[in-house]
Design a protein around this motif. Structure first.
Motif, PDB file in Angstrom:
ATOM      1  N   UNK A  58       0.914 -10.803  -1.310  1.00 16.43           N
ATOM      2  CA  UNK A  58       2.215 -10.167  -1.119  1.00 16.43           C
ATOM      3  C   UNK A  58       2.288  -8.900  -1.928  1.00 16.43           C
ATOM      4  N   UNK A  59       2.638  -7.819  -1.278  1.00 17.20           N
ATOM      5  CA  UNK A  59       2.752  -6.538  -1.951  1.00 17.20           C
ATOM      6  C   UNK A  59       4.213  -6.256  -2.223  1.00 17.20           C
ATOM      7  N   UNK A  60       4.438  -5.524  -3.274  1.00 12.33           N
ATOM      8  CA  UNK A  60       5.807  -5.119  -3.575  1.00 12.33           C
ATOM      9  C   UNK A  60       5.763  -3.656  -3.977  1.00 12.33           C
ATOM     10  N   UNK A  61       6.146  -2.800  -3.065  1.00  9.82           N
ATOM     11  CA  UNK A  61       6.079  -1.372  -3.335  1.00  9.82           C
ATOM     12  C   UNK A  61       7.434  -0.826  -3.732  1.00  9.82           C
ATOM     13  N   UNK A  62       7.404   0.301  -4.425  1.00 10.70           N
ATOM     14  CA  UNK A  62       8.654   1.007  -4.645  1.00 10.70           C
ATOM     15  C   UNK A  62       8.778   2.105  -3.614  1.00 10.70           C
ATOM     16  N   UNK A  63       9.804   2.002  -2.814  1.00  9.28           N
ATOM     17  CA  UNK A  63       9.887   2.837  -1.628  1.00  9.28           C
ATOM     18  C   UNK A  63      10.019   4.325  -1.915  1.00  9.28           C
ATOM     19  N   UNK A  64      10.569   4.671  -3.070  1.00  8.30           N
ATOM     20  CA  UNK A  64      10.833   6.089  -3.330  1.00  8.30           C
ATOM     21  C   UNK A  64       9.587   6.872  -3.740  1.00  8.30           C
ATOM     22  N   UNK A  65       8.551   6.167  -4.114  1.00  6.31           N
ATOM     23  CA  UNK A  65       7.357   6.874  -4.589  1.00  6.31           C
ATOM     24  C   UNK A  65       6.521   7.341  -3.414  1.00  6.31           C
ATOM     25  N   UNK A  66       5.841   8.459  -3.632  1.00  6.48           N
ATOM     26  CA  UNK A  66       4.935   8.903  -2.594  1.00  6.48           C
ATOM     27  C   UNK A  66       3.608   8.181  -2.752  1.00  6.48           C
ATOM     28  N   UNK A  67       2.803   8.298  -1.713  1.00 11.00           N
ATOM     29  CA  UNK A  67       1.488   7.665  -1.741  1.00 11.00           C
ATOM     30  C   UNK A  67       0.645   8.242  -2.876  1.00 11.00           C
ATOM     31  N   UNK A  68       0.682   9.571  -3.041  1.00 13.02           N
ATOM     32  CA  UNK A  68      -0.135  10.193  -4.096  1.00 13.02           C
ATOM     33  C   UNK A  68       0.333   9.731  -5.470  1.00 13.02           C
TER      34      UNK A  68
ATOM     35  N   UNK B 225      -3.470  10.615   6.590  1.00 10.53           N
ATOM     36  CA  UNK B 225      -2.282  10.306   7.388  1.00 10.53           C
ATOM     37  C   UNK B 225      -1.119   9.865   6.492  1.00 10.53           C
ATOM     38  N   UNK B 226      -1.465   9.308   5.333  1.00 12.62           N
ATOM     39  CA  UNK B 226      -0.422   8.777   4.448  1.00 12.62           C
ATOM     40  C   UNK B 226       0.096   9.815   3.456  1.00 12.62           C
ATOM     41  N   UNK B 227      -0.726  10.826   3.189  1.00 12.51           N
ATOM     42  CA  UNK B 227      -0.372  11.786   2.145  1.00 12.51           C
ATOM     43  C   UNK B 227       0.968  12.457   2.457  1.00 12.51           C
ATOM     44  N   UNK B 228       1.768  12.570   1.436  1.00 12.34           N
ATOM     45  CA  UNK B 228       3.060  13.226   1.591  1.00 12.34           C
ATOM     46  C   UNK B 228       4.163  12.275   1.999  1.00 12.34           C
ATOM     47  N   UNK B 229       3.789  11.057   2.343  1.00 12.29           N
ATOM     48  CA  UNK B 229       4.824  10.094   2.760  1.00 12.29           C
ATOM     49  C   UNK B 229       5.319   9.301   1.552  1.00 12.29           C
ATOM     50  N   UNK B 230       6.561   8.956   1.618  1.00  6.72           N
ATOM     51  CA  UNK B 230       7.077   7.999   0.639  1.00  6.72           C
ATOM     52  C   UNK B 230       6.615   6.617   1.073  1.00  6.72           C
ATOM     53  N   UNK B 231       6.390   5.755   0.117  1.00  5.82           N
ATOM     54  CA  UNK B 231       5.909   4.416   0.441  1.00  5.82           C
ATOM     55  C   UNK B 231       6.875   3.713   1.397  1.00  5.82           C
ATOM     56  N   UNK B 232       8.157   3.995   1.204  1.00  4.08           N
ATOM     57  CA  UNK B 232       9.154   3.357   2.054  1.00  4.08           C
ATOM     58  C   UNK B 232       9.015   3.701   3.528  1.00  4.08           C
ATOM     59  N   UNK B 233       8.337   4.826   3.812  1.00  7.17           N
ATOM     60  CA  UNK B 233       8.166   5.233   5.210  1.00  7.17           C
ATOM     61  C   UNK B 233       6.973   4.558   5.871  1.00  7.17           C
ATOM     62  N   UNK B 234       6.155   3.875   5.087  1.00  7.64           N
ATOM     63  CA  UNK B 234       4.909   3.342   5.628  1.00  7.64           C
ATOM     64  C   UNK B 234       5.143   2.050   6.397  1.00  7.64           C
ATOM     65  N   UNK B 235       4.337   1.871   7.428  1.00 10.36           N
ATOM     66  CA  UNK B 235       4.368   0.597   8.151  1.00 10.36           C
ATOM     67  C   UNK B 235       3.631  -0.452   7.322  1.00 10.36           C
ATOM     68  N   UNK B 236       3.709  -1.700   7.775  1.00 12.84           N
ATOM     69  CA  UNK B 236       3.023  -2.765   7.048  1.00 12.84           C
ATOM     70  C   UNK B 236       1.530  -2.501   6.952  1.00 12.84           C
ATOM     71  N   UNK B 237       0.958  -2.033   8.058  1.00 13.45           N
ATOM     72  CA  UNK B 237      -0.478  -1.771   8.059  1.00 13.45           C
ATOM     73  C   UNK B 237      -0.841  -0.654   7.099  1.00 13.45           C
TER      74      UNK B 237
END
Lengths: 794, 148
Positions: free
Chosen positions: A582-592, A620-632
């Motif tokens: 189980x992952x628990x990300x903080x949505x506001x952070x970017x991938x970088x 493809x993930x760079x520049x995205x906030x973690x909250x924007x990412x799909x499960x995959x």
């Protein structure tokens, strides 16, 4: 009548206008009086000359150019820089001195003060009340902004960079001295000595960045201050708070403060402080408290702080009383709580904190451990009494002593504290700033500690694993750690060593109280091999992985990459990239930001090798906030974090449990590439399709034992007898699906949101066809051997 | 064998624990920028204000401010063999009992106590003439903090 009314309104308007002019002139700081322009071309070419001509309330607009200091402001005027005019101090004395109340000074570059500490040469010295110093850049100044008896000042949005001197020879970047009611906000301080706040009440210190100095903040005799949203990093001490009452320290990010004392927050002779929702990460000591509170009717409260990866989480002098620690998260501090001088704390309250080394259980699933957290380690106890023993902190000697204490209860020390309601999961502080000035590791950090938390550490301890909680985990065995690297440990890549298995497990048994979760398990994983732990949920796969990572005490021997998991868990974990269930990300952070944070924690580069970056599709993930990412995508990010530092081993615990079919396939394609590139992979799964795709060998786990081991071919033979097909259908159609299957003569039952069907292995497609024939959609299915399915639930 | 190993370890600990406190007569060493004040736990950076004492048992206490030394001494009640302070001008160690102290509002000491020390009375009085303040001996200084 209407004329009279109109006249009255006009008179009233004039009266108000007159009053406004009068008050504006008197208050001056915000006034827009006559404007005097200073520029290299005139009309004024000297700031001091224009100030001589200015009347109170005037605005002196200074345009780009270099103007000689020192500048003395003796009238309540607005000094506004346009185009970054420079006030040049030429290395002598104080550059700008403001002695009139209500002055506004903003938009300047103030440069090159003298370097006399005794004379306190400053960039901007303020000696009058209600002055605003805003949006300036101070360069090469000894002291930066010095408020001396300058109450109700505002120091906002300045960038202060001190002289390149040794720390003791620098001045204070900001010094607030007998200046009550002042606001210090949004400043960036680099290369200063301290930010000093003494003898001033009701201060607000908010949103500042202080880095690379000695004391990020040093409070003395300042009651009723609010210290909020600051970033105090890479200083000798983050915030040292002394002799003050009712300070409120909240939502600050305090990290990497590692000077000789190296406190994140130090509290000395403080009363009624509230320290809440701060992130205290990777300091020598997260929180240090001495003689706080000092008054008998006073209480210190620490709540919802994240205290992670410090050498010592909290260090208290033994005399400390009336401290309340509530709902804090203590994560992987080398020593969670240290008592200077040893002994046991008294009259303090520890309640509802999360402790990453807690090994108790939560039988009723209420999120609170059923046995107390009671840390008791003989070596830590001795180290508290005899500080020179710190020399041995990471040595086998310490390990041996703790082992002796375990074996001989007579020498077991009293626990330092007792938390009767330890949380099973950490509490994540919110709203802590992510520094813009250091994007390479800014990451609103600590948030990320727990964010991908799963990925690196947090998940190992607490997130998820409902099965384990229900089974119960026995309590208070201290886990040995921190042994130095052994000679036989993985170091060289010699041919001979390559022949050794990467993972060797012999007689691994894990008991939780009387419950035996893993019984006498033995296996090897060869270098470059992909091995699956295959079995139903609750079979013991997660427990095995956690033992291998050194997160549980256990019986038997486990060697991973040459390290003994029992004593060298930390070394093992450095060698292993781990992806938890189980992952628990903080949505506001970017991938970088997330990657950079973990790279820093693991002291490695945030850059993955180009091959892996490409395989993971990181672009493809760079520049995205973690909250924007799909499960995959999140799962790919988790794998990317696990691959930081290019570890030779990967452990994955049900890595695709929450993914859809397509994402699962993509993720396993990635894992296959990693296997083909030589990574050693150990993963748990209950999905036959995953095992079939990736594993070279399969260990079938059932009720805590490896019941069979072999290649896929061997496995196929074990499931000849029959399989369970788990089907995922529309939530509203579960009952109907069960009825349809039963009518077709199949043994089907509802299981949560899905359907289980037991069929002979040569008829495993039949249930899907039956449902399709009845017009019911099947979104997903999983095949499991009948023998490994735990029909009793978990 | 194990018992011997354990005994050796315990001996090692004992030696390590005792090693830091070997008695000596001279002023103690202070590693500026590294040592931490025993009273306030802040780093000792400035020799002009730094102070130290050695207990009868041979332990050394170090301070970043003369006032902190006195506060610590009075609070703990330790038996002290020798107090040491620095001459403000030369930064040389001076026995506190032989030093002359100045309390001056114009001196900002690390912890705000405002005391500096001099080896000779002349220097102290010159300092007072320039910066203001009052001259006193160590006994009077202790009394400022409620000591004997």
């Amino acid at each position: 009548m209407s004329t009279l009314w109109t006249r009255f309104r006009r008179a009233l308007a004039f009266l108000l206008l007159g009053l406004w002019w009068a008050s504006a002139g008197a208050l001056s700081a915000d006034a827009q009086g006559p404007v005097l322009v200073v520029s290299p071309e005139g009309p004024y070419t000297s700031v001091q000359e224009a100030l001589g001509e200015a009347s109170p309330g005037s605005t002196v607009e200074v345009r780009g150019g270099v103007y000689a200091g020192p500048l003395v402001v003796e009238k309540p005027v607005r000094l506004v820089g346009v185009g970054w005019p420079v006030i040049e101090g030429n290395g002598e004395g104080t550059v700008v001195k403001i002695v009139a109340p209500g002055v506004y000074f903003g938009g300047f570059v103030v440069r090159n003060s003298g370097d006399s500490l005794d004379e306190e040469n400053s960039g901007i010295a303020v000696e009058a009340p209600r002055v605003v110093v805003e949006g300036n850049r101070l360069e090469e100044t000894l002291f930066g902004i010095y408020l001396r008896e300058a109450s109700d000042a505002v120091v906002r949005g300045n960038v202060i960079e001190g002289k390149a001197l040794e720390v003791p020879r620098r001045g204070d970047a900001i010094r607030v001295w007998y200046s009550s009611g002042s606001v210090i906000e949004g400043n960036v301080v680099r290369r200063g000595r301290d930010v000093i706040l003494w003898y001033s009440e009701r201060l607000t210190v908010r949103g500042n960045v202080v880095e690379g100095g000695r004391y990020g903040l040093h409070f003395m005799y300042c009651d009723d201050a609010l210290i909020e949203g600051n970033q105090l990093v890479d200083n000798s001490v983050g915030a040292f708070l002394m002799y003050s009452r009712r300070l409120h320290l909240r939502r600050n990010f305090i990290a990497y403060n590692r000077g000789p004392s190296g406190f994140g927050v130090g509290l000395k002779d403080m009363d009624d402080a509230l320290v809440e929702e701060n992130l205290l990460v990777d300091n020598r000591v997260g929180i240090f408290a001495d003689n706080s509170p000092r008054e008998i009717d006073s209480v210190m409260t620490y709540r919802r702080n994240l205290i992670a990866y410090n050498d010592v989480g909290v260090q208290l002098q033994p005399s400390v009383r009336r401290n309340r620690y509530e709902a804090n998260s203590f994560v992987e501090n080398q020593e969670q709580v240290h008592i200077a001088g040893g002994g046991r704390l008294r009259e303090n309250v520890w309640e509802g904190n999360f402790w990453s080394d807690y090994a108790g259980y939560d039988a009723n699933g209420d999120g609170v451990g059923d046995v107390s957290y009671r840390p008791q380690r003989l070596f830590e106890d001795l180290m508290g009494r005899y500080p020179p023993l710190q020399l041995f902190r990471y040595s086998p000697v310490a390990q041996a002593l703790d082992f002796a204490a375990e074996a001989v209860p007579l020498v077991r020390p009293q626990p330092k504290l007792e938390d009767r309601a330890p949380r099973m999961a950490p509490v994540l502080p919110e709203g802590v700033p992510a520094p813009e000035s250091r994007p390479q590791w800014a990451f609103g950090v600590g948030m990320a500690v727990l964010a991908v938390g799963g990925v690196v550490l947090m998940g190992w301890f607490s997130l998820g694993w409902p099965g384990d909680r229900r089974r119960g985990r026995r309590g208070d065995l201290p886990r040995p750690r921190f042994l130095s690297r052994q000679p036989e440990a993985l170091a060289a890549n010699g041919e001979e060593e390559n022949m050794e298995p990467m993972v060797t497990v012999r007689g691994l048994t894990k008991r939780f109280g009387r419950f035996v979760a893993v019984r006498d398990v033995s296996f090897d994983v060869g270098r470059g091999e992909a091995v699956a732990l295959w079995g139903a949920n609750g079979a013991g796969k997660t427990t095995i992985l956690r033992c291998l990572l050194g997160l549980y005490p256990f019986e038997g021997d486990v060697v991973v990459g040459g390290y003994h998991a029992k004593w060298q868990g930390r070394e093992v974990r450095r060698l292993v990239g781990f992806v938890p269930q189980e992952l628990s990300f903080h949505d506001d952070l970017s991938v970088e930001e997330t990657l950079a944070f973990y790279a820093r924690l693991r002291k490695t580069s945030p850059e993955l090798s180009p091959d892996w970056a490409e395989s993971l599709g990181l672009e493809e993930l760079v520049g995205k906030a973690v909250g924007e990412l799909s499960g995959g995508m999140k799962q790919r990010l988790a794998l990317a974090v696990a691959l930081l530092g290019d570890p030779p081993l990967l452990f994955l615990d049900e890595p695709t449990a929450n993914l859809d079919v397509r994402s699962r396939r993509e993720f396993f394609d990635l894992l296959c590439r990693l296997r083909d590139a030589g990574k050693t992979i150990l993963f748990s799964s209950h999905r036959f399709d995953e095992v079939a795709v990736l594993a070279d060998r399969v260990l079938v786990v059932e009720a805590g034992q490896v019941v069979s081991a072999g290649t896929l071919g061997d496995l196929a033979a074990t499931i000849e007898g029959g399989v369970v097909v788990r089907l995922l259908v529309e939530p509203g159609q579960v009952e109907e699906a069960v009825r349809v299957l039963q009518r077709a003569g199949l043994e089907a039952e509802r299981n949560g949101t899905g359907v289980w069907v037991c069929v002979p292995s040569h008829r495993k497609v039949e249930p899907i066809l039956v449902l399709a024939g009845a017009g019911l959609s099947v979104y997903d299915f999983v095949l499991e051997p009948f023998s490994t399915v735990d029909h009793g639930g978990e | 064998m194990r018992a011997w190993a354990l005994a050796a370890l315990v001996l090692l600990f004992w030696v390590a624990a005792c090693g830091g406190g070997a008695p000596a007569d001279g002023p103690p060493e202070v590693r500026y920028g590294e040592d931490v004040c025993d009273e306030c736990h802040m780093i000792i950076n400035d020799a002009r204000f730094a102070a130290a004492y050695r207990t009868v048992g041979g332990d050394v206490r170090r301070f970043d401010d003369i006032g902190d030394m006195v506060v610590y001494y009075i609070r703990t009640g330790e038996e002290v063999a020798a107090f040491w302070v620095h001459d403000y001008g030369t930064k040389a160690w001076v026995r506190a009992e032989e030093a002359v102290f100045v309390r001056s509002p114009s001196v900002q000491t690390p912890m705000g106590h405002g005391f500096v020390a001099f080896a000779g009375r002349d220097d102290a009085e010159t300092f007072v003439a320039q910066h203001g303040g009052e001259v006193m001996g160590f006994e009077e200084l202790l009394k400022v903090y409620g000591g004997r």
